[in-house]
Scaffold this motif. Structure first.
Motif, PDB file in Angstrom:
ATOM      1  N   PHE A  57     -10.351   0.307   2.195  1.00  0.00           N
ATOM      2  CA  PHE A  57     -10.750  -1.092   2.369  1.00  0.00           C
ATOM      3  C   PHE A  57     -12.230  -1.238   2.718  1.00  0.00           C
ATOM      4  O   PHE A  57     -12.798  -2.313   2.525  1.00  0.00           O
ATOM      5  CB  PHE A  57      -9.935  -1.769   3.476  1.00  0.00           C
ATOM      6  CG  PHE A  57      -8.442  -1.785   3.257  1.00  0.00           C
ATOM      7  CD1 PHE A  57      -7.886  -1.371   2.056  1.00  0.00           C
ATOM      8  CD2 PHE A  57      -7.592  -2.212   4.256  1.00  0.00           C
ATOM      9  CE1 PHE A  57      -6.508  -1.381   1.853  1.00  0.00           C
ATOM     10  CE2 PHE A  57      -6.219  -2.233   4.066  1.00  0.00           C
ATOM     11  CZ  PHE A  57      -5.672  -1.815   2.874  1.00  0.00           C
ATOM     12  N   ASP A  95      -3.151  -3.211   8.479  1.00  0.00           N
ATOM     13  CA  ASP A  95      -3.019  -2.886   7.059  1.00  0.00           C
ATOM     14  C   ASP A  95      -4.090  -1.847   6.737  1.00  0.00           C
ATOM     15  O   ASP A  95      -5.275  -2.048   7.026  1.00  0.00           O
ATOM     16  CB  ASP A  95      -3.227  -4.165   6.241  1.00  0.00           C
ATOM     17  CG  ASP A  95      -2.833  -4.016   4.778  1.00  0.00           C
ATOM     18  OD1 ASP A  95      -2.602  -2.883   4.328  1.00  0.00           O
ATOM     19  OD2 ASP A  95      -2.774  -5.053   4.089  1.00  0.00           O
ATOM     20  N   ASP A 106      -1.575   2.636   0.424  1.00  0.00           N
ATOM     21  CA  ASP A 106      -1.726   1.297   1.018  1.00  0.00           C
ATOM     22  C   ASP A 106      -0.460   0.997   1.808  1.00  0.00           C
ATOM     23  O   ASP A 106       0.638   1.110   1.257  1.00  0.00           O
ATOM     24  CB  ASP A 106      -1.935   0.288  -0.126  1.00  0.00           C
ATOM     25  CG  ASP A 106      -2.308  -1.109   0.351  1.00  0.00           C
ATOM     26  OD1 ASP A 106      -2.526  -1.311   1.548  1.00  0.00           O
ATOM     27  OD2 ASP A 106      -2.380  -2.002  -0.525  1.00  0.00           O
ATOM     28  N   SER A 107      -0.625   0.648   3.077  1.00  0.00           N
ATOM     29  CA  SER A 107       0.551   0.424   3.914  1.00  0.00           C
ATOM     30  C   SER A 107       0.200  -0.479   5.091  1.00  0.00           C
ATOM     31  O   SER A 107      -0.931  -0.454   5.579  1.00  0.00           O
ATOM     32  CB  SER A 107       1.074   1.776   4.417  1.00  0.00           C
ATOM     33  OG  SER A 107       2.269   1.626   5.148  1.00  0.00           O
ATOM     34  N   GLU A 202       4.922  -5.495  -0.414  1.00  0.00           N
ATOM     35  CA  GLU A 202       4.406  -5.936   0.879  1.00  0.00           C
ATOM     36  C   GLU A 202       4.785  -7.366   1.238  1.00  0.00           C
ATOM     37  O   GLU A 202       3.966  -8.278   1.136  1.00  0.00           O
ATOM     38  CB  GLU A 202       2.893  -5.764   0.937  1.00  0.00           C
ATOM     39  CG  GLU A 202       2.097  -6.316  -0.217  1.00  0.00           C
ATOM     40  CD  GLU A 202       0.585  -6.115   0.039  1.00  0.00           C
ATOM     41  OE1 GLU A 202       0.120  -6.416   1.149  1.00  0.00           O
ATOM     42  OE2 GLU A 202      -0.112  -5.670  -0.891  1.00  0.00           O
ATOM     43  N   GLU A 233       4.454  -3.158   4.611  1.00  0.00           N
ATOM     44  CA  GLU A 233       4.079  -2.641   3.279  1.00  0.00           C
ATOM     45  C   GLU A 233       4.173  -1.125   3.218  1.00  0.00           C
ATOM     46  O   GLU A 233       3.784  -0.428   4.160  1.00  0.00           O
ATOM     47  CB  GLU A 233       2.625  -3.037   2.976  1.00  0.00           C
ATOM     48  CG  GLU A 233       2.084  -2.464   1.662  1.00  0.00           C
ATOM     49  CD  GLU A 233       0.615  -2.820   1.413  1.00  0.00           C
ATOM     50  OE1 GLU A 233      -0.143  -3.004   2.387  1.00  0.00           O
ATOM     51  OE2 GLU A 233       0.229  -2.894   0.226  1.00  0.00           O
TER      52      GLU A 233
HETATM   53 MG    MG Z   1      -2.167  -3.233   2.352  1.00  0.00          MG
END
Ligand code: MG
Ligand code: MG
Length: 253
Positions: A57, A95, A106-107, A202, A233
């Motif tokens: 990110f 996130d 991605d979580s 998500e 997510e």
């Molecule tokens: Mg995410």
């Protein structure tokens, strides 16, 4: 176009997923009243970089943090800040993404800060459960509409609302790839699911209205009515042998 992943690529994505999931565990273990969202972000970044990966990110579209950290009625995309401190009773959404050997993970999780209200706790649990209702439908031959309908069905049955404005996504070399993965849908409709599909599912779930608004900081998304929102997510791979949850490191988190 959907970029399906072969078993070797999924193996690397499992590593990216593990690094992502471990960074979330670090965040969870430091969530407490008084910590700043800046400090949580720093810990996430350190965890990802120590593992030899890069925060997905950081710099994405100009985003200044390594994690999106969103509190209470903030739904997603909260910007880490030295001036934001967690308080007892808050719920905080963290996130995280990690880029490793050419692939992203991605979580996100919603974490209670100290003791939270029964309603907040139930929101967190229903949001998590809606994700698992969704992946129960993630089978070769099913369609994405089956996944979305299962998520939204569980949310609505519990008296909450599913955010429609933001959705899940394919993931791989890019953080956001085809297909779109809405948290709602019509059973039997949408993209047909096949082996090699890797997606981030998500659900974002609100206690009140599903309507959200974007703040003037250009990032933070809040519920329009100021009521609480939760997010859950994981990055999940569909293979010929079933699903692999790439970012789920601890079974109960
Ligand atoms: Mg995410
Ligand atoms: Mg995502």
């Amino acid at each position: 176009m959907i970029q399906l992943k072969n078993p070797d690529q999924i193996k690397i994505m499992k590593e990216a997923g593990r690094i992502t999931g471990e960074a979330l565990l670090v965040a969870r273990d430091h969530v407490r009243p008084g910590i700043s969202t800046y400090e949580l972000d720093r810990l996430v970044r350190e965890s990802i970089e120590k593992a030899g990966a890069k925060p997905s990110f950081l710099g994405y579209g100009g985003f200044p943090g390594s994690a999106c950290i969103s509190i209470n009625d903030e739904v997603i995309h909260g910007i880490p800040s030295k001036k934001r401190f967690l308080e007892e009773g808050d719920i905080v959404k963290v996130d995280v993404g990690a880029f490793y050997k050419g692939f992203h993970g991605d979580s996100a999780r919603t974490i209670p800060v100290g003791r939270v209200s029964d309603e907040a706790q139930r929101l967190i649990e229903v949001t998590r459960a809606s994700f698992f209702a969704g992946i129960d439908q993630l089978k070769v031959g099913n369609r994405l509409g089956d996944v979305g309908a299962a998520i939204d069905g569980l949310v609505v049955a519990n008296g909450f609302s599913t955010v429609k404005r933001y959705i899940g996504h394919g993931i791989g070399h890019e953080l956001h790839e085809s297909p779109d993965v809405p948290n709602y849908g019509t059973p039997g409709r949408g993209t047909r699911l096949c082996a090699g599909l890797v997606i981030a599912i998500e659900p974002m779930v609100n206690i009140g209205t599903e309507t959200v608004r974007e703040l003037s900081d250009g990032w933070t998304v809040k519920t329009a009515d100021g009521a609480l929102s939760a997010h859950y997510e994981n990055t999940v791979a569909l293979t010929g042998d079933g699903i692999i949850n790439l970012t789920l490191i601890e079974k109960d988190f």
